[in-house]
Each structure stands twice: as C-alpha cells, then as structure tokens.
Design a protein around this motif. Sequence first.
Motif, PDB file in Angstrom:
ATOM      1  N   LEU A 216       0.994  -1.080   0.005  1.00  0.00           N
ATOM      2  CA  LEU A 216       0.005   0.017   0.176  1.00  0.00           C
ATOM      3  C   LEU A 216       0.852   1.374   0.127  1.00  0.00           C
ATOM      4  O   LEU A 216       0.490   2.264  -0.649  1.00  0.00           O
ATOM      5  N   LYS A 217       2.082   1.391   0.808  1.00  0.00           N
ATOM      6  CA  LYS A 217       2.710   2.459   0.840  1.00  0.00           C
ATOM      7  C   LYS A 217       3.185   2.646  -0.567  1.00  0.00           C
ATOM      8  O   LYS A 217       3.568   3.898  -1.104  1.00  0.00           O
ATOM      9  N   PHE A 218       3.711   1.592  -1.187  1.00  0.00           N
ATOM     10  CA  PHE A 218       4.512   1.888  -2.608  1.00  0.00           C
ATOM     11  C   PHE A 218       3.394   2.581  -3.555  1.00  0.00           C
ATOM     12  O   PHE A 218       3.488   3.327  -4.421  1.00  0.00           O
ATOM     13  N   PHE A 219       2.085   1.852  -3.510  1.00  0.00           N
ATOM     14  CA  PHE A 219       1.001   2.668  -4.383  1.00  0.00           C
ATOM     15  C   PHE A 219       0.738   3.875  -4.055  1.00  0.00           C
ATOM     16  O   PHE A 219       0.763   4.795  -5.010  1.00  0.00           O
ATOM     17  N   ILE A 220       0.901   4.387  -2.795  1.00  0.00           N
ATOM     18  CA  ILE A 220       0.815   5.639  -2.501  1.00  0.00           C
ATOM     19  C   ILE A 220       1.565   6.467  -2.788  1.00  0.00           C
ATOM     20  O   ILE A 220       1.465   7.724  -3.365  1.00  0.00           O
ATOM     21  N   GLU A 221       3.120   5.933  -2.806  1.00  0.00           N
ATOM     22  CA  GLU A 221       4.209   6.720  -3.273  1.00  0.00           C
ATOM     23  C   GLU A 221       4.207   7.136  -4.547  1.00  0.00           C
ATOM     24  O   GLU A 221       4.947   7.935  -5.250  1.00  0.00           O
ATOM     25  N   ASN A 222       3.453   6.133  -5.158  1.00  0.00           N
ATOM     26  CA  ASN A 222       3.378   6.353  -6.935  1.00  0.00           C
ATOM     27  C   ASN A 222       1.789   6.516  -7.181  1.00  0.00           C
ATOM     28  O   ASN A 222       1.438   6.084  -8.404  1.00  0.00           O
ATOM     29  N   ALA A 223       1.339   7.186  -6.528  1.00  0.00           N
ATOM     30  CA  ALA A 223      -0.151   7.573  -6.782  1.00  0.00           C
ATOM     31  C   ALA A 223      -0.455   7.905  -8.249  1.00  0.00           C
ATOM     32  O   ALA A 223       0.541   8.834  -8.856  1.00  0.00           O
ATOM     33  N   GLU A 224      -1.587   7.611  -8.854  1.00  0.00           N
ATOM     34  CA  GLU A 224      -1.894   7.804 -10.237  1.00  0.00           C
ATOM     35  C   GLU A 224      -0.930   7.249 -11.371  1.00  0.00           C
ATOM     36  O   GLU A 224      -1.368   7.397 -12.498  1.00  0.00           O
ATOM     37  N   LEU A 225       0.252   6.462 -10.970  1.00  0.00           N
ATOM     38  CA  LEU A 225       1.149   5.907 -11.911  1.00  0.00           C
ATOM     39  C   LEU A 225       0.633   4.413 -12.048  1.00  0.00           C
ATOM     40  O   LEU A 225       0.120   3.791 -11.206  1.00  0.00           O
ATOM     41  N   VAL A 226       0.496   3.986 -13.486  1.00  0.00           N
ATOM     42  CA  VAL A 226       0.429   2.623 -13.717  1.00  0.00           C
ATOM     43  C   VAL A 226       1.578   1.823 -13.459  1.00  0.00           C
ATOM     44  O   VAL A 226       2.497   2.057 -14.040  1.00  0.00           O
ATOM     45  N   LEU A 227       1.341   0.740 -12.612  1.00  0.00           N
ATOM     46  CA  LEU A 227       2.403  -0.253 -12.149  1.00  0.00           C
ATOM     47  C   LEU A 227       2.301  -1.369 -12.704  1.00  0.00           C
ATOM     48  O   LEU A 227       1.340  -1.994 -12.298  1.00  0.00           O
ATOM     49  N   THR A 228       3.382  -2.070 -13.435  1.00  0.00           N
ATOM     50  CA  THR A 228       3.154  -3.312 -13.844  1.00  0.00           C
ATOM     51  C   THR A 228       3.445  -4.340 -12.778  1.00  0.00           C
ATOM     52  O   THR A 228       3.954  -3.911 -11.614  1.00  0.00           O
ATOM     53  N   ARG A 229       2.872  -5.726 -12.903  1.00  0.00           N
ATOM     54  CA  ARG A 229       3.044  -6.532 -11.979  1.00  0.00           C
ATOM     55  C   ARG A 229       4.626  -6.927 -11.787  1.00  0.00           C
ATOM     56  O   ARG A 229       5.039  -7.023 -10.525  1.00  0.00           O
ATOM     57  N   GLU A 230       5.306  -6.749 -12.718  1.00  0.00           N
ATOM     58  CA  GLU A 230       6.922  -7.018 -12.705  1.00  0.00           C
ATOM     59  C   GLU A 230       7.545  -6.014 -11.876  1.00  0.00           C
ATOM     60  O   GLU A 230       8.186  -6.365 -11.036  1.00  0.00           O
ATOM     61  N   VAL A 231       6.973  -4.384 -11.871  1.00  0.00           N
ATOM     62  CA  VAL A 231       7.645  -3.567 -11.244  1.00  0.00           C
ATOM     63  C   VAL A 231       7.294  -3.716  -9.703  1.00  0.00           C
ATOM     64  O   VAL A 231       8.088  -3.445  -8.745  1.00  0.00           O
ATOM     65  N   LEU A 232       6.056  -3.858  -9.464  1.00  0.00           N
ATOM     66  CA  LEU A 232       5.561  -4.350  -7.923  1.00  0.00           C
ATOM     67  C   LEU A 232       6.331  -5.534  -7.496  1.00  0.00           C
ATOM     68  O   LEU A 232       6.748  -5.426  -6.143  1.00  0.00           O
ATOM     69  N   LEU A 233       6.553  -6.563  -8.248  1.00  0.00           N
ATOM     70  CA  LEU A 233       7.508  -7.657  -7.638  1.00  0.00           C
ATOM     71  C   LEU A 233       8.886  -7.300  -7.291  1.00  0.00           C
ATOM     72  O   LEU A 233       9.401  -7.775  -6.431  1.00  0.00           O
ATOM     73  N   ASN A 234       9.471  -6.526  -8.267  1.00  0.00           N
ATOM     74  CA  ASN A 234      10.775  -5.940  -7.920  1.00  0.00           C
ATOM     75  C   ASN A 234      10.919  -4.929  -6.970  1.00  0.00           C
ATOM     76  O   ASN A 234      11.833  -5.061  -6.047  1.00  0.00           O
ATOM     77  N   GLU A 235      10.027  -4.166  -6.813  1.00  0.00           N
ATOM     78  CA  GLU A 235      10.140  -3.068  -5.764  1.00  0.00           C
ATOM     79  C   GLU A 235       9.539  -3.088  -4.523  1.00  0.00           C
ATOM     80  O   GLU A 235      10.156  -2.693  -3.639  1.00  0.00           O
ATOM     81  N   VAL A 236       8.693  -4.061  -4.630  1.00  0.00           N
ATOM     82  CA  VAL A 236       7.846  -4.460  -3.314  1.00  0.00           C
ATOM     83  C   VAL A 236       8.289  -5.505  -2.524  1.00  0.00           C
ATOM     84  O   VAL A 236       8.624  -5.869  -1.557  1.00  0.00           O
ATOM     85  N   TRP A 237       8.303  -6.857  -3.500  1.00  0.00           N
ATOM     86  CA  TRP A 237       8.815  -8.109  -2.941  1.00  0.00           C
ATOM     87  C   TRP A 237      10.402  -8.234  -3.201  1.00  0.00           C
ATOM     88  O   TRP A 237      11.043  -8.842  -2.207  1.00  0.00           O
TER      89      TRP A 237
END
Length: 245
Positions: free
Chosen positions: A180-201
């Motif tokens: 959730l924090k990563f989403f908030i820090e990147n509000a309004e931006l489209v985030l791919t699953r790969e970006v989420l895996l790399n940056e959050v996981w």
Amino acid sequence: MVNDLEMAPGMQETSLAANSRGTILVVEDDPRLQKVLRRIFADEQYTVVVAGDGQTALDLFRLEHPLAVILDLILPQISGRELCQTFKSISIDTPVIVLSAITEVVDKVLLLELGADDYVTKPFSPRELTARVQAAVRRQHKPRTAATYRFADCEIDFKRMTAWRAGNPVVLTSHEFKLLKFFIENAELVLTREVLLNEVWGYNAYPTTRTVDNQILKLRQKLESDPATPRHLLTIYGAGYKFVP
C-alpha cells in the motif's frame, strides 16, 4: 558461488569500515559463513555486526538500528521467521534479506508475507547478495510517505502500522502495508506486476505474478467499500494496477 562455510554461537563481532556506508546486521550461526559475510560487506565499506543466535540478533537490532539485516532461518533461541516478523514490527523500513538453503516456494511466500524484503538461496553469489541488499536499501531511501495517510474513509498510520476504514480497525500484514505504501508513493501511475514484484517483493524473478493479484485482492477486500468495483486500487487491463486517492 559461496557455500555454507571461529565464533561460538551467540557471540558478536563488529567489523568497522572506514567511511562506513552504514551498519549491516548479519544473523547467522555458522562461524565460517559469518566470516564470509563479514568480509563481503566490509569490502563494500559497511560496518558489520554479527549475531549467532536469535536473542543476540534482537538485542543488536535494537542497539545498532542497522541499515539492513541478512537473516538465516534456522537459528538457536529464536527462529528466523519469528525474528523477521519482530524486526518489521520494530522498524518496518529496515530491509530484511533472508539468506537460506530452503528453496520451497511456499516458504518464500510465507517470509514475504511476514515482511522479508528479499530472499537469497544458499549457495549464493556475493555480487548478487550485495546487489540485492543495496537495491533494498535504495528502495527505503525514496521520498517518504507521511506517517499518517488518508483517502476516502481510510486512515493508515504507517509508523504505528495501524489501519482504519469507516472508523473500524483493519488488520493489515506488514507486507500489505509495504504494498500500500508503494502504491501511495506512486499514486496515479500505472505499475506493472513486474515493477511491483521487483520494488515491493524485491525479487527480480518470481514464480508467478499471481502473487501480486492475490495481495491486491486482499487489500481491496480490506480497504475498498465495494471490493468488486474498486475506486482506489484499480486494474489497468493489459498493463497493471494504479492507485487513485
């Protein structure tokens, strides 16, 4: 590659790097591997503190406030899984990189849900390990979200790790807070699953992107007033996800 390669368990030793880039806490009960890890990070100009058991690791974590933690899973006194969860309850922003011979996907998923930032399997490449630690540290030095964040009828306190919706408490896991924090820090931006895996996981290659979908589904169920038609955690078909406050 480095395999599990003379301190007694529980003993600690500090390697002080000149012009230190910060302190790395190594939690590992094998004296030979302690020496290897100490040398790897000292060569990268980090100060290294070492714990050979869970209780010493917890004491050092509270005392040293490390930049990052390298954590074995099988330890005397307190297990690595329990330590990971405790570390994150004390400081959610301190990266924890698990270093273990356990390779089962279910164990990796469990550790990520407990808050681990990355998972490196033994035997390991020193270059890969240091790169993952540095990547995890960089992620934590991005511009910070305010300690308390509000959207719609939700109120999230990242420092205290509490969440409320419509005045009622909501239980989020430490990893759900991170996502959730990563989403908030990147509000309004489209985030791919790969970006989420790399940056959050923290994984450059993860078994399945369904992991992302399942975590976002859980967040919607907890934070959206109507999870079936979300207004804030949106699916952008063919692209990924977007958070809209």
